[in-house]
Design a protein around this motif. Structure first.
Motif, PDB file in Angstrom:
ATOM      1  N   LEU A 155      37.797 -31.686  -9.773  1.00  0.00           N
ATOM      2  CA  LEU A 155      36.712 -31.189 -10.623  1.00  0.00           C
ATOM      3  C   LEU A 155      35.631 -32.259 -10.792  1.00  0.00           C
ATOM      4  CD1 LEU A 155      35.313 -29.366 -12.676  1.00  0.00           C
ATOM      5  CD2 LEU A 155      36.893 -30.247 -14.417  1.00  0.00           C
ATOM      6  N   ARG A 156      36.065 -33.474 -11.014  1.00  0.00           N
ATOM      7  CA  ARG A 156      35.088 -34.560 -11.184  1.00  0.00           C
ATOM      8  C   ARG A 156      34.279 -34.766  -9.909  1.00  0.00           C
ATOM      9  NH1 ARG A 156      39.789 -38.078 -13.103  1.00  0.00           N
ATOM     10  NH2 ARG A 156      40.212 -37.188 -15.149  1.00  0.00           N
ATOM     11  N   ARG A 157      34.934 -34.683  -8.785  1.00  0.00           N
ATOM     12  CA  ARG A 157      34.214 -34.858  -7.524  1.00  0.00           C
ATOM     13  C   ARG A 157      33.217 -33.735  -7.306  1.00  0.00           C
ATOM     14  NH1 ARG A 157      39.208 -37.141  -3.755  1.00  0.00           N
ATOM     15  NH2 ARG A 157      39.011 -39.306  -4.474  1.00  0.00           N
ATOM     16  N   GLN A 158      33.575 -32.557  -7.768  1.00  0.00           N
ATOM     17  CA  GLN A 158      32.659 -31.425  -7.646  1.00  0.00           C
ATOM     18  C   GLN A 158      31.379 -31.697  -8.446  1.00  0.00           C
ATOM     19  OE1 GLN A 158      33.932 -27.797  -9.613  1.00  0.00           O
ATOM     20  NE2 GLN A 158      33.244 -26.583  -7.865  1.00  0.00           N
ATOM     21  N   ILE A 159      31.545 -32.265  -9.635  1.00  0.00           N
ATOM     22  CA  ILE A 159      30.375 -32.569 -10.467  1.00  0.00           C
ATOM     23  C   ILE A 159      29.525 -33.662  -9.825  1.00  0.00           C
ATOM     24  CG2 ILE A 159      29.676 -33.557 -12.692  1.00  0.00           C
ATOM     25  CD1 ILE A 159      32.130 -32.099 -13.903  1.00  0.00           C
ATOM     26  N   ILE A 160      30.160 -34.696  -9.303  1.00  0.00           N
ATOM     27  CA  ILE A 160      29.406 -35.770  -8.653  1.00  0.00           C
ATOM     28  C   ILE A 160      28.693 -35.237  -7.415  1.00  0.00           C
ATOM     29  CG2 ILE A 160      29.589 -37.999  -7.479  1.00  0.00           C
ATOM     30  CD1 ILE A 160      29.984 -38.134 -10.521  1.00  0.00           C
ATOM     31  N   HIS A 161      29.346 -34.348  -6.727  1.00  0.00           N
ATOM     32  CA  HIS A 161      28.708 -33.745  -5.563  1.00  0.00           C
ATOM     33  C   HIS A 161      27.450 -32.979  -5.963  1.00  0.00           C
ATOM     34  CE1 HIS A 161      28.144 -31.717  -1.770  1.00  0.00           C
ATOM     35  NE2 HIS A 161      28.187 -30.555  -2.375  1.00  0.00           N
ATOM     36  N   TRP A 162      27.514 -32.328  -7.109  1.00  0.00           N
ATOM     37  CA  TRP A 162      26.327 -31.605  -7.577  1.00  0.00           C
ATOM     38  C   TRP A 162      25.191 -32.581  -7.863  1.00  0.00           C
ATOM     39  CZ3 TRP A 162      23.293 -31.532 -11.974  1.00  0.00           C
ATOM     40  CH2 TRP A 162      22.408 -30.452 -12.089  1.00  0.00           C
ATOM     41  N   TYR A 163      25.514 -33.698  -8.477  1.00  0.00           N
ATOM     42  CA  TYR A 163      24.475 -34.717  -8.708  1.00  0.00           C
ATOM     43  C   TYR A 163      23.863 -35.159  -7.386  1.00  0.00           C
ATOM     44  CZ  TYR A 163      26.014 -35.393 -13.574  1.00  0.00           C
ATOM     45  OH  TYR A 163      26.318 -35.227 -14.892  1.00  0.00           O
ATOM     46  N   ALA A 164      24.725 -35.419  -6.418  1.00  0.00           N
ATOM     47  CA  ALA A 164      24.232 -35.891  -5.125  1.00  0.00           C
ATOM     48  C   ALA A 164      23.391 -34.825  -4.431  1.00  0.00           C
ATOM     49  CB  ALA A 164      25.417 -36.307  -4.250  1.00  0.00           C
ATOM     50  N   ASP A 165      23.820 -33.597  -4.585  1.00  0.00           N
ATOM     51  CA  ASP A 165      23.150 -32.499  -3.908  1.00  0.00           C
ATOM     52  C   ASP A 165      21.772 -32.213  -4.502  1.00  0.00           C
ATOM     53  OD1 ASP A 165      23.418 -30.697  -1.800  1.00  0.00           O
ATOM     54  OD2 ASP A 165      23.843 -29.046  -3.179  1.00  0.00           O
ATOM     55  N   THR A 166      21.663 -32.366  -5.818  1.00  0.00           N
ATOM     56  CA  THR A 166      20.414 -32.008  -6.498  1.00  0.00           C
ATOM     57  C   THR A 166      19.531 -33.214  -6.791  1.00  0.00           C
ATOM     58  OG1 THR A 166      21.430 -32.252  -8.682  1.00  0.00           O
ATOM     59  CG2 THR A 166      21.569 -30.068  -7.633  1.00  0.00           C
ATOM     60  N   GLY A 167      20.109 -34.390  -6.767  1.00  0.00           N
ATOM     61  CA  GLY A 167      19.350 -35.582  -7.151  1.00  0.00           C
ATOM     62  C   GLY A 167      19.215 -35.769  -8.652  1.00  0.00           C
ATOM     63  N   ASN A 168      19.896 -34.939  -9.413  1.00  0.00           N
ATOM     64  CA  ASN A 168      19.820 -35.026 -10.885  1.00  0.00           C
ATOM     65  C   ASN A 168      20.849 -36.027 -11.413  1.00  0.00           C
ATOM     66  OD1 ASN A 168      17.872 -33.011 -10.874  1.00  0.00           O
ATOM     67  ND2 ASN A 168      19.411 -31.386 -11.040  1.00  0.00           N
ATOM     68  N   TRP A 169      20.726 -37.260 -11.013  1.00  0.00           N
ATOM     69  CA  TRP A 169      21.725 -38.255 -11.378  1.00  0.00           C
ATOM     70  C   TRP A 169      21.629 -38.618 -12.857  1.00  0.00           C
ATOM     71  CZ3 TRP A 169      25.387 -39.494  -7.960  1.00  0.00           C
ATOM     72  CH2 TRP A 169      25.133 -39.287  -6.607  1.00  0.00           C
ATOM     73  N   PRO A 170      22.755 -38.782 -13.511  1.00  0.00           N
ATOM     74  CA  PRO A 170      22.742 -39.256 -14.899  1.00  0.00           C
ATOM     75  C   PRO A 170      22.478 -40.755 -14.956  1.00  0.00           C
ATOM     76  CG  PRO A 170      24.988 -39.051 -14.153  1.00  0.00           C
ATOM     77  CD  PRO A 170      24.120 -38.578 -13.014  1.00  0.00           C
TER      78      PRO A 170
END
Ligand code: ZN
Length: 291
Positions: A155-170
């Motif tokens: 699940l955590r990797r899925q969230i990090i992947h979303w950040y990477a995919d969208t560029g919306n890094w925290p």
């Protein structure tokens, strides 16, 4: 999970207001040694959890501190409630001179009470024993999270992947400053775990623990320079994002969501006698909830 008194108080309200699946406690039996007191619904479970807790205590200390804890330091009470439907754990570390023992509550299956859920909480206990002032929340959870089951990691990797995919890094700066990470904040757990994993590619586990303690004391830029030859949090942010973008691509297929943890304390039932438990905190009968 780790919890603060404020969270415990707010959790008391939540426990009253939020209906939960029924958890039946048929009894409470007692097993004890110099490191742990375990309360569980049958003697075999209590004995098994006691043995598992000692094994994990030794393992976590060796892995992250590079040395075992001496006997009896960080003495801990563990309450176990069996549930096939829930998987929750909570640690309330010693946070005042009036408390002499850490506390753990588990509501989970028999396997997880002797496995990942217990080991996550034992990691918090070992770290809180070595660092009574506590490590920063992100590092504490980053370390404990390494012992989680694969579905949580996915699940955590899925969230990090979303950040990477969208560029919306925290912002790492903001995550590093968080005094605690609440149990519903999956993105903060994900960032904590991912940054921990990244830094472990650049140094061993005891180095990471020393870095986390130093960062809290001397500031993150200074600690990054001293331990990882990174100039600043901004430099870490850049390096981490590049690393996470690379590795997370291959994990894009992973992940499914599951509700994470809260807490519920169980009161001992009279079905098994419980000899005087040394140093039991007065808060022992409180229901509580938190991260
Ligand atoms: Zn935790």
């Amino acid at each position: 999970m780790r919890v603060t008194p404020t969270q415990l108080l707010s959790g008391m309200v939540l426990i009253v207001l939020v209906a939960r699946p029924a958890v039946t406690v048929t009894g409470a039996c007692f097993q004890h040694d110099e490191n742990f007191t375990v309360l569980a619904e049958d003697e075999m479970l209590a004995a098994d959890v006691l043995a598992s807790a000692n094994r994990f205590r030794q393992r976590v200390a060796n892995e992250w501190l590079g040395v075992e804890l001496p006997p009896s330091v960080g003495e801990t009470i563990i309450h176990v409630t069996l549930s096939d439907e829930e998987d929750r754990g909570l640690t309330w570390a010693i946070d005042s001179p009036n408390r002499s023992m850490h506390k753990i509550w588990l509501t989970t299956s028999r396997d997880r009470a002797n496995g990942s859920t217990l080991q996550h909480e034992i990691a918090h206990i070992v770290l809180a024993t070595r660092y009574p002032q506590r490590l920063p929340a992100w590092a504490d959870e980053g370390i404990a999270g390494t012992y989680d089951e694969q579905d949580r990691i996915n699940l955590r990797r899925q969230i990090i992947h979303w950040y990477a995919d969208t560029g919306n890094w925290p912002s790492l700066e903001s995550v590093f400053q968080m005094p605690t990470i609440i149990n519903t904040d999956k993105k903060a757990y994900s960032v904590a775990a991912s940054v921990t994993e990244f830094l472990l590619t650049r140094g061993d586990r005891p180095t990471f623990v020393e870095f986390a303690a130093a960062g809290q004391q001397a500031g993150w830029d200074r600690a990054l320079q001293d331990f990882y030859r990174l100039e600043s949090v901004a430099a870490l942010q850049q390096a981490w994002q590049a690393w996470a973008s690379g590795i997370e691509t291959s994990n894009s297929e992973l992940g499914h969501i599951r509700v994470e943890q809260g807490n519920r304390e169980t009161d001992p039932s009279p079905e098994c006698s419980i000899p005087g438990v040394p140093g039991r905190p007065q808060q022992d009968t409180r229901a509580s909830h938190g991260h």
